[in-house]
Write a protein that holds these residues in place. Structure first.
Motif, PDB file in Angstrom:
ATOM      1  N   VAL A   1      43.589 -10.287  38.463  1.00 54.09           N
ATOM      2  CA  VAL A   1      42.731 -10.018  39.628  1.00 54.09           C
ATOM      3  C   VAL A   1      41.631 -11.070  39.720  1.00 54.09           C
ATOM      4  N   ILE A   2      41.032 -11.416  38.593  1.00 55.75           N
ATOM      5  CA  ILE A   2      39.960 -12.417  38.580  1.00 55.75           C
ATOM      6  C   ILE A   2      40.498 -13.775  39.011  1.00 55.75           C
ATOM      7  N   ALA A   3      41.671 -14.139  38.527  1.00 54.52           N
ATOM      8  CA  ALA A   3      42.274 -15.419  38.916  1.00 54.52           C
ATOM      9  C   ALA A   3      42.556 -15.442  40.421  1.00 54.52           C
ATOM     10  N   TRP A   4      43.052 -14.332  40.947  1.00 53.23           N
ATOM     11  CA  TRP A   4      43.310 -14.251  42.387  1.00 53.23           C
ATOM     12  C   TRP A   4      42.005 -14.376  43.163  1.00 53.23           C
TER      13      TRP A   4
ATOM     14  N   SER B   1      40.644 -17.844  43.263  1.00 55.01           N
ATOM     15  CA  SER B   1      41.399 -18.747  44.143  1.00 55.01           C
ATOM     16  C   SER B   1      41.001 -18.584  45.606  1.00 55.01           C
ATOM     17  N   ASN B   2      40.240 -17.536  45.926  1.00 57.05           N
ATOM     18  CA  ASN B   2      39.815 -17.299  47.307  1.00 57.05           C
ATOM     19  C   ASN B   2      38.643 -18.175  47.731  1.00 57.05           C
ATOM     20  N   GLY B   3      38.111 -18.946  46.845  1.00 60.04           N
ATOM     21  CA  GLY B   3      37.028 -19.852  47.229  1.00 60.04           C
ATOM     22  C   GLY B   3      35.700 -19.474  46.629  1.00 60.04           C
ATOM     23  N   ASP B   4      34.665 -19.410  47.466  1.00 60.44           N
ATOM     24  CA  ASP B   4      33.281 -19.191  47.043  1.00 60.44           C
ATOM     25  C   ASP B   4      33.153 -17.981  46.118  1.00 60.44           C
ATOM     26  N   ARG B   5      32.792 -18.232  44.877  1.00 61.45           N
ATOM     27  CA  ARG B   5      32.693 -17.155  43.878  1.00 61.45           C
ATOM     28  C   ARG B   5      31.343 -16.449  43.901  1.00 61.45           C
ATOM     29  N   SER B   6      30.331 -17.057  44.469  1.00 57.62           N
ATOM     30  CA  SER B   6      28.988 -16.483  44.418  1.00 57.62           C
ATOM     31  C   SER B   6      28.869 -15.191  45.215  1.00 57.62           C
ATOM     32  N   GLU B   7      29.684 -15.026  46.250  1.00 55.81           N
ATOM     33  CA  GLU B   7      29.625 -13.811  47.056  1.00 55.81           C
ATOM     34  C   GLU B   7      30.952 -13.054  47.032  1.00 55.81           C
TER      35      GLU B   7
ATOM     36  N   ILE C   1      33.042 -11.225  40.881  1.00 52.16           N
ATOM     37  CA  ILE C   1      31.822 -10.870  40.149  1.00 52.16           C
ATOM     38  C   ILE C   1      32.024  -9.596  39.325  1.00 52.16           C
ATOM     39  N   TYR C   2      32.539  -8.546  39.960  1.00 53.14           N
ATOM     40  CA  TYR C   2      32.724  -7.286  39.241  1.00 53.14           C
ATOM     41  C   TYR C   2      33.871  -7.365  38.250  1.00 53.14           C
ATOM     42  N   GLY C   3      34.859  -8.187  38.560  1.00 51.55           N
ATOM     43  CA  GLY C   3      35.954  -8.392  37.618  1.00 51.55           C
ATOM     44  C   GLY C   3      35.470  -9.048  36.337  1.00 51.55           C
ATOM     45  N   LYS C   4      34.631 -10.061  36.482  1.00 51.37           N
ATOM     46  CA  LYS C   4      34.081 -10.736  35.300  1.00 51.37           C
ATOM     47  C   LYS C   4      33.215  -9.779  34.478  1.00 51.37           C
ATOM     48  N   ARG C   5      32.435  -8.943  35.176  1.00 53.04           N
ATOM     49  CA  ARG C   5      31.580  -7.975  34.477  1.00 53.04           C
ATOM     50  C   ARG C   5      32.447  -6.979  33.702  1.00 53.04           C
ATOM     51  N   ARG C   6      33.492  -6.466  34.344  1.00 51.11           N
ATOM     52  CA  ARG C   6      34.400  -5.507  33.689  1.00 51.11           C
ATOM     53  C   ARG C   6      35.124  -6.182  32.526  1.00 51.11           C
ATOM     54  N   LEU C   7      35.477  -7.445  32.684  1.00 55.14           N
ATOM     55  CA  LEU C   7      36.142  -8.176  31.603  1.00 55.14           C
ATOM     56  C   LEU C   7      35.230  -8.287  30.385  1.00 55.14           C
TER      57      LEU C   7
ATOM     58  N   MET D   1      18.909 -14.887  44.897  1.00 51.65           N
ATOM     59  CA  MET D   1      18.653 -15.033  43.467  1.00 51.65           C
ATOM     60  C   MET D   1      19.307 -16.322  42.981  1.00 51.65           C
ATOM     61  N   SER D   2      18.625 -17.040  42.164  1.00 51.82           N
ATOM     62  CA  SER D   2      19.108 -18.303  41.629  1.00 51.82           C
ATOM     63  C   SER D   2      20.231 -18.078  40.623  1.00 51.82           C
ATOM     64  N   LYS D   3      21.153 -19.034  40.548  1.00 47.40           N
ATOM     65  CA  LYS D   3      22.262 -18.961  39.582  1.00 47.40           C
ATOM     66  C   LYS D   3      21.737 -18.928  38.149  1.00 47.40           C
ATOM     67  N   ALA D   4      20.618 -19.573  37.919  1.00 47.84           N
ATOM     68  CA  ALA D   4      20.062 -19.618  36.563  1.00 47.84           C
ATOM     69  C   ALA D   4      19.768 -18.223  36.046  1.00 47.84           C
ATOM     70  N   PHE D   5      19.206 -17.382  36.921  1.00 46.87           N
ATOM     71  CA  PHE D   5      18.892 -16.024  36.488  1.00 46.87           C
ATOM     72  C   PHE D   5      20.158 -15.213  36.275  1.00 46.87           C
ATOM     73  N   THR D   6      21.122 -15.379  37.122  1.00 40.91           N
ATOM     74  CA  THR D   6      22.393 -14.669  36.993  1.00 40.91           C
ATOM     75  C   THR D   6      23.080 -15.044  35.692  1.00 40.91           C
ATOM     76  N   ARG D   7      23.101 -16.320  35.395  1.00 42.73           N
ATOM     77  CA  ARG D   7      23.777 -16.780  34.201  1.00 42.73           C
ATOM     78  C   ARG D   7      23.118 -16.243  32.938  1.00 42.73           C
ATOM     79  N   GLU D   8      21.773 -16.187  32.903  1.00 41.61           N
ATOM     80  CA  GLU D   8      21.080 -15.627  31.740  1.00 41.61           C
ATOM     81  C   GLU D   8      21.462 -14.172  31.529  1.00 41.61           C
ATOM     82  N   THR D   9      21.517 -13.411  32.591  1.00 43.85           N
ATOM     83  CA  THR D   9      21.862 -11.993  32.485  1.00 43.85           C
ATOM     84  C   THR D   9      23.270 -11.834  31.939  1.00 43.85           C
ATOM     85  N   GLU D  10      24.205 -12.648  32.436  1.00 45.38           N
ATOM     86  CA  GLU D  10      25.582 -12.559  31.954  1.00 45.38           C
ATOM     87  C   GLU D  10      25.659 -12.866  30.464  1.00 45.38           C
TER      88      GLU D  10
END
Length: 184
Positions: free
Chosen positions: A56-59, A62-68, A73-79, A1-10
Motif C-alpha cells: 500500500v505504501i509503495a502504491w 507512486s501517486n506523486g506528492d507524498r507530503s499530502e 503518511i498513515y501507512g508509514k506511521r502504521r509501519l 508545518m515544516s518538514k524538519a518538524f515532521t521528520r523529528e517527530t517520526e
C-alpha cells in the motif's frame, strides 16, 4: 508545518519502544500456550500485515506528492507501529523461559503455572492461574507471577492462609487447592 518538524517527530516515534514491565534481573517466565500466542502474533505481523502494508505504501508513493498523501503518511506511521511491535515481541520471545505446568511434579505448594483456588476474606471462592506477564488476563483468572496477589500466594501451601496487602487494606486468603495443569 515544516518538514524538519515532521521528520523529528517520526524519528522520536521510531525510537520509543514499549517498556519491559519485568523487574530488572528476573526471567520472563511464560507457559507454552502463551509463548505460542506471542509467536503467532509476531509471525502474523511479519508475514502478513507488514508485506500488505508495504504494498500500500509503495502504491501511495507512486501517486506523486507524498507530503499530502494520507495513504502514504498513515501507512508509514502504521509501519513504524508494526515494526516496533515486532521488535518488542522478538525480544520477549528471545528472553522467554517456557515453563509447562502440566509437566511439573504434583505438589501442594504454589509456584509459577499453578492453578490456585482461594477463599477470600468475604467468603467468596476464586480460582487463579499464575502465568507470565504477557499472558495476564484478570477476566479469565490469569494473574501475572509478579502481581501482588501471585507474590502473596507463591511458596504457600494448600491449607495456608496468606495476607494480601492492597491499597484498600489487608485481606486474608485461604488456599483451598493447588493444581498444575495445562493453561490454555
Amino acid at each position: 508545518m515544516s518538514k524538519a518538524f515532521t521528520r523529528e517527530t517520526e524519528q522520536e516515534d521510531d525510537e520509543v519502544d514499549e517498556p519491559s514491565s519485568l523487574p530488572a534481573g528476573t526471567k520472563n517466565y511464560i507457559t507454552p500456550s502463551g509463548y505460542a500466542r506471542l509467536k503467532t502474533e509476531a509471525l502474523q505481523l511479519l508475514d502478513k500485515e507488514r508485506p500488505e502494508l508495504t504494498r500500500v505504501i509503495a502504491w501511495a508513493a507512486s501517486n506523486g506528492d507524498r507530503s499530502e498523501n494520507a495513504d502514504y503518511i498513515y501507512g508509514k506511521r502504521r509501519l513504524r507501529e508494526i515494526d516496533r511491535r515486532i521488535r518488542f515481541l522478538t525480544r520477549r520471545l528471545d528472553a522467554a523461559e517456557v515453563v509447562d505446568p502440566a509437566a511439573r511434579e504434583p505438589t501442594d505448594q504454589v509456584f509459577f503455572g499453578a492453578t490456585v483456588t482461594v477463599t477470600r476474606g468475604d467468603g467468596r471462592e476464586a480460582t487463579y492461574a499464575i502465568v507470565g506477564i504477557d499472558e495476564a488476563d484478570a477476566a479469565r483468572g490469569r494473574i501475572s507471577w509478579i502481581s501482588p496477589l501471585a507474590r502473596a500466594l507463591i511458596k504457600a501451601r494448600e491449607g495456608d492462609s496468606v495476607v494480601l496487602r492492597t491499597p484498600a487494606g489487608e485481606e486474608v486468603l485461604e488456599i483451598q487447592s493447588v493444581a498444575y495443569r495445562a493453561i490454555d
